[in-house]
Scaffold this motif. Sequence first.
Motif, PDB file in Angstrom:
ATOM      1  N   UNK A 101      48.979 -47.866  27.661  1.00 24.82           N
ATOM      2  CA  UNK A 101      47.706 -47.401  28.199  1.00 24.82           C
ATOM      3  C   UNK A 101      47.501 -45.932  27.849  1.00 24.82           C
ATOM      4  N   UNK A 102      46.272 -45.476  27.944  1.00 28.17           N
ATOM      5  CA  UNK A 102      45.966 -44.061  27.680  1.00 28.17           C
ATOM      6  C   UNK A 102      46.800 -43.163  28.597  1.00 28.17           C
ATOM      7  N   UNK A 103      46.871 -43.524  29.863  1.00 29.03           N
ATOM      8  CA  UNK A 103      47.637 -42.720  30.816  1.00 29.03           C
ATOM      9  C   UNK A 103      49.110 -42.624  30.412  1.00 29.03           C
ATOM     10  N   UNK A 104      49.717 -43.781  30.146  1.00 26.32           N
ATOM     11  CA  UNK A 104      51.158 -43.732  29.890  1.00 26.32           C
ATOM     12  C   UNK A 104      51.493 -43.084  28.555  1.00 26.32           C
ATOM     13  N   UNK A 105      50.677 -43.311  27.534  1.00 22.88           N
ATOM     14  CA  UNK A 105      50.976 -42.719  26.238  1.00 22.88           C
ATOM     15  C   UNK A 105      50.957 -41.185  26.313  1.00 22.88           C
ATOM     16  N   UNK A 106      49.978 -40.626  27.036  1.00 21.17           N
ATOM     17  CA  UNK A 106      49.946 -39.171  27.175  1.00 21.17           C
ATOM     18  C   UNK A 106      51.139 -38.682  27.996  1.00 21.17           C
ATOM     19  N   UNK A 107      51.445 -39.370  29.086  1.00 25.85           N
ATOM     20  CA  UNK A 107      52.611 -38.988  29.889  1.00 25.85           C
ATOM     21  C   UNK A 107      53.893 -39.073  29.068  1.00 25.85           C
ATOM     22  N   UNK A 108      54.012 -40.145  28.271  1.00 27.89           N
ATOM     23  CA  UNK A 108      55.221 -40.361  27.479  1.00 27.89           C
ATOM     24  C   UNK A 108      55.381 -39.291  26.409  1.00 27.89           C
ATOM     25  N   UNK A 109      54.297 -39.008  25.672  1.00 29.67           N
ATOM     26  CA  UNK A 109      54.404 -38.025  24.592  1.00 29.67           C
ATOM     27  C   UNK A 109      54.693 -36.632  25.145  1.00 29.67           C
ATOM     28  N   UNK A 110      54.002 -36.247  26.200  1.00 33.80           N
ATOM     29  CA  UNK A 110      54.256 -34.925  26.779  1.00 33.80           C
ATOM     30  C   UNK A 110      55.691 -34.824  27.293  1.00 33.80           C
ATOM     31  N   UNK A 111      56.198 -35.903  27.873  1.00 29.92           N
ATOM     32  CA  UNK A 111      57.580 -35.902  28.342  1.00 29.92           C
ATOM     33  C   UNK A 111      58.558 -35.774  27.195  1.00 29.92           C
ATOM     34  N   UNK A 112      58.292 -36.472  26.107  1.00 28.14           N
ATOM     35  CA  UNK A 112      59.172 -36.409  24.937  1.00 28.14           C
ATOM     36  C   UNK A 112      59.178 -35.011  24.330  1.00 28.14           C
ATOM     37  N   UNK A 113      58.003 -34.408  24.202  1.00 30.83           N
ATOM     38  CA  UNK A 113      57.925 -33.064  23.624  1.00 30.83           C
ATOM     39  C   UNK A 113      58.718 -32.067  24.467  1.00 30.83           C
ATOM     40  N   UNK A 114      58.638 -32.195  25.779  1.00 30.10           N
ATOM     41  CA  UNK A 114      59.364 -31.279  26.662  1.00 30.10           C
ATOM     42  C   UNK A 114      60.870 -31.463  26.523  1.00 30.10           C
ATOM     43  N   UNK A 115      61.305 -32.726  26.468  1.00 33.85           N
ATOM     44  CA  UNK A 115      62.749 -32.982  26.392  1.00 33.85           C
ATOM     45  C   UNK A 115      63.324 -32.570  25.041  1.00 33.85           C
ATOM     46  N   UNK A 116      62.610 -32.858  23.967  1.00 35.77           N
ATOM     47  CA  UNK A 116      63.099 -32.493  22.634  1.00 35.77           C
ATOM     48  C   UNK A 116      63.017 -30.985  22.425  1.00 35.77           C
ATOM     49  N   UNK A 117      62.049 -30.341  23.066  1.00 36.91           N
ATOM     50  CA  UNK A 117      61.863 -28.907  22.893  1.00 36.91           C
ATOM     51  C   UNK A 117      61.066 -28.575  21.647  1.00 36.91           C
ATOM     52  N   UNK A 118      59.974 -29.296  21.439  1.00 34.25           N
ATOM     53  CA  UNK A 118      59.140 -29.093  20.253  1.00 34.25           C
ATOM     54  C   UNK A 118      57.671 -29.202  20.640  1.00 34.25           C
ATOM     55  N   UNK A 119      56.804 -28.641  19.809  1.00 33.72           N
ATOM     56  CA  UNK A 119      55.367 -28.702  20.075  1.00 33.72           C
ATOM     57  C   UNK A 119      54.739 -29.986  19.557  1.00 33.72           C
ATOM     58  N   UNK A 120      55.434 -30.669  18.676  1.00 35.68           N
ATOM     59  CA  UNK A 120      54.878 -31.873  18.065  1.00 35.68           C
ATOM     60  C   UNK A 120      56.009 -32.780  17.599  1.00 35.68           C
ATOM     61  N   UNK A 121      55.713 -34.056  17.412  1.00 37.35           N
ATOM     62  CA  UNK A 121      56.622 -34.960  16.715  1.00 37.35           C
ATOM     63  C   UNK A 121      55.954 -35.334  15.396  1.00 37.35           C
ATOM     64  N   UNK A 122      56.753 -35.721  14.443  1.00 34.78           N
ATOM     65  CA  UNK A 122      56.190 -36.064  13.139  1.00 34.78           C
ATOM     66  C   UNK A 122      55.627 -37.477  13.130  1.00 34.78           C
ATOM     67  N   UNK A 123      56.285 -38.400  13.851  1.00 32.35           N
ATOM     68  CA  UNK A 123      55.783 -39.774  13.977  1.00 32.35           C
ATOM     69  C   UNK A 123      55.897 -40.198  15.440  1.00 32.35           C
ATOM     70  N   UNK A 124      54.788 -40.628  16.009  1.00 29.03           N
ATOM     71  CA  UNK A 124      54.789 -41.199  17.366  1.00 29.03           C
ATOM     72  C   UNK A 124      54.576 -42.696  17.199  1.00 29.03           C
ATOM     73  N   UNK A 125      55.484 -43.483  17.741  1.00 27.53           N
ATOM     74  CA  UNK A 125      55.532 -44.915  17.448  1.00 27.53           C
ATOM     75  C   UNK A 125      55.390 -45.762  18.708  1.00 27.53           C
ATOM     76  N   UNK A 126      54.644 -46.853  18.591  1.00 27.54           N
ATOM     77  CA  UNK A 126      54.605 -47.865  19.648  1.00 27.54           C
ATOM     78  C   UNK A 126      55.890 -48.688  19.563  1.00 27.54           C
ATOM     79  N   UNK A 127      56.585 -48.827  20.686  1.00 24.45           N
ATOM     80  CA  UNK A 127      57.870 -49.526  20.662  1.00 24.45           C
ATOM     81  C   UNK A 127      57.697 -51.040  20.486  1.00 24.45           C
ATOM     82  N   UNK A 128      56.506 -51.535  20.754  1.00 24.25           N
ATOM     83  CA  UNK A 128      56.204 -52.963  20.631  1.00 24.25           C
ATOM     84  C   UNK A 128      54.690 -53.115  20.707  1.00 24.25           C
ATOM     85  N   UNK A 129      54.183 -54.325  20.723  1.00 25.38           N
ATOM     86  CA  UNK A 129      52.739 -54.563  20.864  1.00 25.38           C
ATOM     87  C   UNK A 129      52.463 -54.911  22.322  1.00 25.38           C
TER      88      UNK A 129
END
Length: 335
Positions: A101-129
């Motif tokens: 969902x729009x909500x979870x994808x934004x929450x997920x990406x922001x969480x990942x960026x914070x944990x990795x310590x980067x401003x961006x990822x090179x590829x953001x991937x859907x884990x499944x359909x």
Amino acid sequence: MEYVRLGESGLVVSKLCLGTMNMGSPKWKPWIFDEAQSEPIVRHALDSGVNFIDLADFYSFGEGERVIGNIIKKHAKRDELVLLTKAGYPIGDGKNNQGHSRKHLYDALHGSLERIGTDYVDIFMLHYFDVNTPIEETWFTLNEMVKQGKTRYLGVSTMYTWQFAKILHCCEKNGWVKPINMQLQLNAAYREEEREMIPFCVDQGIGVSVFSPLARGLLSGAFDSVRNQTDNFTHQMFGDDTSKNIAMSVAKVAKRHGVGSAQVAQAWVLSRPGVKVMLVGADTTEQFNSSLNALTLQLTEDDFYELDRVYTPCDVINDYTEGKRIAREPRPARD
């Protein structure tokens, strides 16, 4: 190390991608390495020319991303790496803490960026359909993320070919950014993606990256590893006699060449038409070196015959067939 362009994009990645599902916290699963154990493996992969690292928020419920982020800060330059992370599986409580969902994808990406310590990822991937979220909602959100610079490219993983076709049609219809990478499972014991998905990706200019080249460790000959003894998915996917017989064929070919079974199994994957990248989940630097050597191992016609002769078709492995797959062996009759 060899390098390839991913799909029809301009992105150049190492042909071996470092998989990190085994790095994070053993509190998640008993075979996971902590940061101190993971660091020498990551450093060795980087020193060997790897510039492509595969992550997911689901791995160790986010701790995997934090561990890898800490390590690459010590041993690499961020702009020289291609970092991929995935979202979709739940990593906490709450009805909306999963899916695409729009909500979870934004929450997920922001969480990942914070944990990795980067401003961006090179590829953001859907884990499944995600069958419960309209694809228009999902892809509108992903397209926004690219425009905002939070991810450079998009990718998808583990789905039916018709589902992937639906995604591409949605992108074309709306003028949205298309995925450049399909990540799927392929190994000598599971080849069903060669029927439709891989030819479809080649036709559409999508780069194919392959995970589980060792069939979750089975094809390395490590039948009694901690993972194989504690991971129920290994038994569900590769607990049948056919898979075990294929593992024996891999060992037979390895003996001919005087190398380990893992090297033969990985060389088989790297030889498959359409495969651009192979993910490597190594527990030691020696295991990673085996993957490097697989890049140059030349299998013969007799080797391929031995590796092919036992294989029989099987049900597709994905989230939608979990617990419902039809086994390769005949089922007992009902009186």
